[in-house]
Write an enzyme that holds these catalytic residues in place. Structure first.
Site, PDB file in Angstrom:
ATOM      1  N   CYS A  75       0.867  -1.179   0.000  1.00 29.93           N
ATOM      2  CA  CYS A  75       0.000   0.000   0.000  1.00 29.93           C
ATOM      3  C   CYS A  75       0.898   1.221   0.000  1.00 29.93           C
ATOM      4  CB  CYS A  75      -0.919   0.013   1.222  1.00 29.93           C
ATOM      5  SG  CYS A  75      -1.873   1.540   1.373  1.00 29.93           S
ATOM      6  N   CYS A 226      -5.234   6.146  -3.718  1.00 26.79           N
ATOM      7  CA  CYS A 226      -4.549   4.848  -3.716  1.00 26.79           C
ATOM      8  C   CYS A 226      -3.169   5.064  -4.312  1.00 26.79           C
ATOM      9  CB  CYS A 226      -5.339   3.813  -4.519  1.00 26.79           C
ATOM     10  SG  CYS A 226      -4.497   2.216  -4.674  1.00 26.79           S
TER      11      CYS A 226
END
EC number: 5.1.1.7
Length: 288
Positions: A75, A226
């Site tokens: 991530c 993101c």
């Protein structure tokens, strides 16, 4: 047992961050889901865990658990929060740290202006390594990229398959704000061509150095930003001949800057990382 945590966000992509070095963390999938719940827990897109490294050439181990309780490989927005967390908690005095993730090592650097730059490594474009089952799908070339046709809600949508340590399907759209992301996102996420599911990115090209992006994240749904999705979108756009590095990526949560020189060169992401508050939660209040 009380579990101490820090709430953070990177461009609106929000996290519960846990120190797994100075406290024991052993949660069930149901407890992970409850902790991430915005109604029954703290609330987060993902939970980040700081652990001791398992190899001598890195500073920390970095684990990521999705809001649905599944553990994932990477991530990018979380990585920026990770380095700010270990710095603010006095766990390191380095401005740049090497961090072990599920499938490799990344380098995180805290800049003087408070922004964080993450060396995300080189993108993986070989379908089998994304992983992506390309066999039998319609395909055509655009620039240096291969586009694949997926059946999505009765339409054929053309996507690029890119891994930034986790899988992404990137689609170029004319108007990202009015595109049916919430309808198409889950269909792409669970498409059988992606055996490990996939993050679905929807990119609108503004100019050769700017895009607007929405991402329907695997296991989390649409998020405000993101990081790996921004990297994958820029890689796909450069390969298709639509973009030139560096690229400003505008998301609902803020702006990221992505740079990539092509080929096997690493992708570099720069953006904010913000601490919101600290607290503790009684694990007895979470379902087992």
């Amino acid at each position: 047992m009380k579990l101490k945590f820090t709430k953070m966000h990177g461009a609106g992509n929000d996290f519960v961050v846990l120190d797994g070095i100075h406290q024991q963390i052993d949660l069930t999938p149901a407890q992970w889901r409850a902790l991430a719940s915005r109604h029954f827990g703290v609330g987060a897109d993902q939970i980040l865990i700081v652990e001791k490294p398992t190899r001598p050439d890195v500073d920390f181990r970095y684990r990521i658990v999705n809001a649905d309780g599944s553990e994932v490989e990477h991530c990018g927005n979380g990585a920026r929060c990770f380095v700010r967390f270990v710095t603010e908690q006095g766990m390191t005095d380095k401005r740049s740290v090497r961090v072990e993730v599920m499938n490799g090592v990344i380098t995180l650097t805290l800049q003087d202006d408070g922004q964080v730059t993450v060396d995300m490594g080189a993108p993986e474009l070989e379908p089998a390594r994304v992983p992506f089952r390309a066999q039998g799908l319609p395909t055509h070339a655009e620039g240096a990229d291969a586009l694949y046709g997926l059946e999505v809600n009765g339409r054929t949508e053309w996507i690029s398959a890119v891994s930034m340590g986790n899988p992404h399907a990137v689609q170029v759209v004319d108007d990202v704000e009015n595109f049916p992301v919430l309808q198409d996102g889950p269909v792409i996420e669970h498409h059988p061509a992606f055996p490990n599911r996939v993050n679905a990115g929807f990119m609108q090209v503004v100019d050769r150095h700017a895009i607007r992006l929405r991402v329907y994240e695997r296991g989390a749904g649409e998020t405000l930003a993101c990081g790996t999705g921004a990297c994958a979108a820029v890689v796909a756009g450069i390969r298709r001949g639509l973009l030139d590095s560096p690229v400003r990526v505008h998301t609902h949560g803020g702006e990221l800057t992505i740079a990539w020189d092509g080929g096997a060169e690493p992708v570099r992401m720069t953006g904010p990382a913000t601490t919101v508050f600290e607290g503790s939660i009684d694990l007895a209040a979470l379902p087992a």
